[in-house]
Write an enzyme that holds these catalytic residues in place. Structure first.
Site, PDB file in Angstrom:
ATOM      1  N   HIS A  71     -38.310  99.883 -80.394  1.00  0.00           N
ATOM      2  CA  HIS A  71     -38.733  99.885 -78.944  1.00  0.00           C
ATOM      3  C   HIS A  71     -37.805  99.036 -78.024  1.00  0.00           C
ATOM      4  O   HIS A  71     -37.584  99.370 -76.854  1.00  0.00           O
ATOM      5  CB  HIS A  71     -40.071  99.571 -78.836  1.00  0.00           C
ATOM      6  CG  HIS A  71     -41.167 100.321 -79.114  1.00  0.00           C
ATOM      7  ND1 HIS A  71     -41.889 101.103 -78.254  1.00  0.00           N
ATOM      8  CD2 HIS A  71     -41.596 101.140 -80.220  1.00  0.00           C
ATOM      9  CE1 HIS A  71     -42.693 102.103 -78.578  1.00  0.00           C
ATOM     10  NE2 HIS A  71     -42.416 102.115 -79.739  1.00  0.00           N
ATOM     11  N   ASP A  72     -37.288  98.118 -78.596  1.00  0.00           N
ATOM     12  CA  ASP A  72     -36.445  97.055 -77.841  1.00  0.00           C
ATOM     13  C   ASP A  72     -35.030  97.685 -77.657  1.00  0.00           C
ATOM     14  O   ASP A  72     -34.415  97.669 -76.615  1.00  0.00           O
ATOM     15  CB  ASP A  72     -36.334  95.802 -78.491  1.00  0.00           C
ATOM     16  CG  ASP A  72     -35.414  94.706 -77.484  1.00  0.00           C
ATOM     17  OD1 ASP A  72     -36.052  94.761 -76.489  1.00  0.00           O
ATOM     18  OD2 ASP A  72     -34.584  94.001 -78.210  1.00  0.00           O
ATOM     19  N   VAL A  75     -34.122 101.033 -75.534  1.00  0.00           N
ATOM     20  CA  VAL A  75     -34.525 100.873 -73.833  1.00  0.00           C
ATOM     21  C   VAL A  75     -33.122  99.931 -73.454  1.00  0.00           C
ATOM     22  O   VAL A  75     -33.264  98.667 -73.548  1.00  0.00           O
ATOM     23  CB  VAL A  75     -35.780 100.529 -73.599  1.00  0.00           C
ATOM     24  CG1 VAL A  75     -35.764 100.102 -72.080  1.00  0.00           C
ATOM     25  CG2 VAL A  75     -36.800 101.068 -74.311  1.00  0.00           C
ATOM     26  N   ASP A  79     -32.015  93.295 -76.519  1.00  0.00           N
ATOM     27  CA  ASP A  79     -31.779  92.185 -75.740  1.00  0.00           C
ATOM     28  C   ASP A  79     -33.413  91.508 -75.555  1.00  0.00           C
ATOM     29  O   ASP A  79     -33.461  90.582 -74.757  1.00  0.00           O
ATOM     30  CB  ASP A  79     -31.333  92.363 -74.267  1.00  0.00           C
ATOM     31  CG  ASP A  79     -32.180  93.448 -73.523  1.00  0.00           C
ATOM     32  OD1 ASP A  79     -33.125  93.756 -74.265  1.00  0.00           O
ATOM     33  OD2 ASP A  79     -31.617  93.665 -72.227  1.00  0.00           O
ATOM     34  N   SER A  81     -36.142  92.411 -74.347  1.00  0.00           N
ATOM     35  CA  SER A  81     -36.548  92.710 -73.137  1.00  0.00           C
ATOM     36  C   SER A  81     -38.142  93.094 -73.367  1.00  0.00           C
ATOM     37  O   SER A  81     -39.215  92.848 -72.560  1.00  0.00           O
ATOM     38  CB  SER A  81     -36.133  93.851 -72.282  1.00  0.00           C
ATOM     39  OG  SER A  81     -35.848  95.033 -72.826  1.00  0.00           O
ATOM     40  N   HIS A 198     -41.801 105.996 -90.288  1.00  0.00           N
ATOM     41  CA  HIS A 198     -43.256 106.415 -90.254  1.00  0.00           C
ATOM     42  C   HIS A 198     -43.871 106.530 -91.588  1.00  0.00           C
ATOM     43  O   HIS A 198     -44.996 106.677 -91.605  1.00  0.00           O
ATOM     44  CB  HIS A 198     -43.023 108.005 -89.715  1.00  0.00           C
ATOM     45  CG  HIS A 198     -42.743 108.425 -88.253  1.00  0.00           C
ATOM     46  ND1 HIS A 198     -42.745 109.632 -87.638  1.00  0.00           N
ATOM     47  CD2 HIS A 198     -42.623 107.344 -87.285  1.00  0.00           C
ATOM     48  CE1 HIS A 198     -42.272 109.423 -86.522  1.00  0.00           C
ATOM     49  NE2 HIS A 198     -42.304 108.047 -86.151  1.00  0.00           N
ATOM     50  N   THR A 251     -48.509 105.502-100.335  1.00  0.00           N
ATOM     51  CA  THR A 251     -47.929 104.370-100.253  1.00  0.00           C
ATOM     52  C   THR A 251     -47.455 103.706 -98.862  1.00  0.00           C
ATOM     53  O   THR A 251     -46.591 103.676 -98.131  1.00  0.00           O
ATOM     54  CB  THR A 251     -46.394 104.333-100.881  1.00  0.00           C
ATOM     55  OG1 THR A 251     -45.907 105.312-100.359  1.00  0.00           O
ATOM     56  CG2 THR A 251     -46.275 104.742-102.378  1.00  0.00           C
ATOM     57  N   ASP A 256     -40.534 103.880 -98.182  1.00  0.00           N
ATOM     58  CA  ASP A 256     -39.899 104.824 -99.190  1.00  0.00           C
ATOM     59  C   ASP A 256     -39.829 106.372 -98.663  1.00  0.00           C
ATOM     60  O   ASP A 256     -40.156 106.463 -97.465  1.00  0.00           O
ATOM     61  CB  ASP A 256     -40.663 104.690-100.381  1.00  0.00           C
ATOM     62  CG  ASP A 256     -42.162 105.250-100.210  1.00  0.00           C
ATOM     63  OD1 ASP A 256     -42.460 105.793 -99.260  1.00  0.00           O
ATOM     64  OD2 ASP A 256     -43.070 104.986-101.232  1.00  0.00           O
TER      65      ASP A 256
END
EC number: 1.11.1.7
Length: 330
Positions: A71-72, A75, A79, A81, A198, A251, A256
């Site tokens: 997510h950082d 965008v 940094d 943010s 995921h 798992t 994995d």
């Protein structure tokens, strides 16, 4: 007399060029291995120790560190943010609907405080994001990723208005996701590997019910769809309730290749999971990763390295925050 002045003038001009080069070089420095070897030799060790300690107290922190990196970095820049709270004229990216379900930000302060005690004002929050993700992946039995460079600096603001367009939504198309990753220099193979994240964590029913109600998405395995309806019994789930399904039932806390085996069997939670396994651009990579966990780990490591080096602030850009939640006051 005039001839005697020429060498002096040339020398002065040369010195000026050196100064300008130095300024330019500092302002546009690059990430490097062991950036803190002189200024804070134990920095990476301290982060690793804190990540391990937090994992044994709160296991889901390791998943949070991995999600923070994604997510950082997608965008604008890696940094930190994302870590900024709403204060001092900053509107937090955490307010975005794309940040729904993100948590454990408070434990970043635990890591930062340990670093500040050792080396005040030295290690950036952006490097904490990158290195905690690397070490969190190890705690999740994923690959030990070498070559994570450091030297990032922290932003002096957030990009809340950009989050909605730059962070993929739960029902975005595969083409959109591939395009977003390509725009920051991540190829299709590495993108398929990064989506293997995921394999850990969970998805809230809010992001699932459109595949279950009013009718079941025909691309879902029927038995799996019935399981999901038990996990999400209402078409209008309360976003504040603990209603979710694990991305991987076999798992659930291991990075994995089970994710790829699941989506090939039509047991993915999100629309993009199904598309990933069926689209001709990505299906060959999915099949190869499903068959070879070592290959998945290799490509996942490469993807994480690429992601972590997305447009970082370096040199004299940005700042080193004293508290990751707030820009410095001076």
């Amino acid at each position: 007399m005039a001839n005697a002045k020429i060498p002096f003038c040339l020398l002065a001009f040369f010195c000026l060029l050196l100064q300008l080069f130095s300024i330019f070089h500092i302002g546009n420095a690059e990430l490097e291995m062991n950036y803190y070897k002189e200024s804070c030799p134990r920095a990476e060790e301290i982060i690793r120790q804190q990540v391990e300690t937090l994992y044994y107290k709160h296991g889901n922190t390791a998943v949070s560190w991995l999600r923070n990196l994604f997510h950082d970095c997608v965008v604008k820049s890696c940094d930190a943010s994302l870590l900024l709270e709403t204060a001092r004229g900053v509107e937090s990216e955490q307010k975005s609907t794309r940040s729904f379900g993100m948590r454990n930000f408070k434990y970043v302060k635990v890591i930062k405080d340990a670093l500040e005690k050792e080396c005040p004002g030295t290690v950036s929050c952006a490097d904490i994001v990158a290195l905690s993700a690397r070490d969190g992946i190890v705690m999740l039995k994923g690959p030990k990723i070498e070559m994570i460079k450091t030297g990032r600096r922290d932003s002096r603001g957030s990009y809340l208005t950009d989050v909605e367009t730059l962070v993929p939504n739960h029902n975005d198309s595969l083409s959109s996701v591939l395009s977003n990753f390509n725009s920051i220099g991540i190829d299709v193979e590495a993108t398929v590997a990064l989506l293997g994240a995921h394999s850990v964590g969970r998805v809230h029913c809010v992001n699932l019910v459109h595949r279950l109600y009013p009718t079941i998405d025909p691309t879902l395995d029927p038995d799996y769809a019935l399981y999901l309806k038990k996990r999400c019994p209402s078409p209008n789930p309360d976003p504040n309730a603990v209603l979710y399904s694990r991305n991987d039932r076999e798992t659930p806390m291991v990075v994995d290749n089970m994710y790829y085996k699941n989506i090939m069997a039509h047991k993915g939670l999100l629309v993009i999971d199904d598309e990933l396994a069926s689209d001709p651009r990505t299906a060959p990579f999915v099949a190869k990763m499903a068959a070879d966990n070592g290959y998945f780990h290799e490509q996942f490591s490469r993807g994480v390295r690429l992601l972590s080096e997305t447009n970082p602030l370096t040199g004299d850009q940005g700042e080193i925050r004293k508290d990751c939640r707030y820009v410095n006051s001076n």
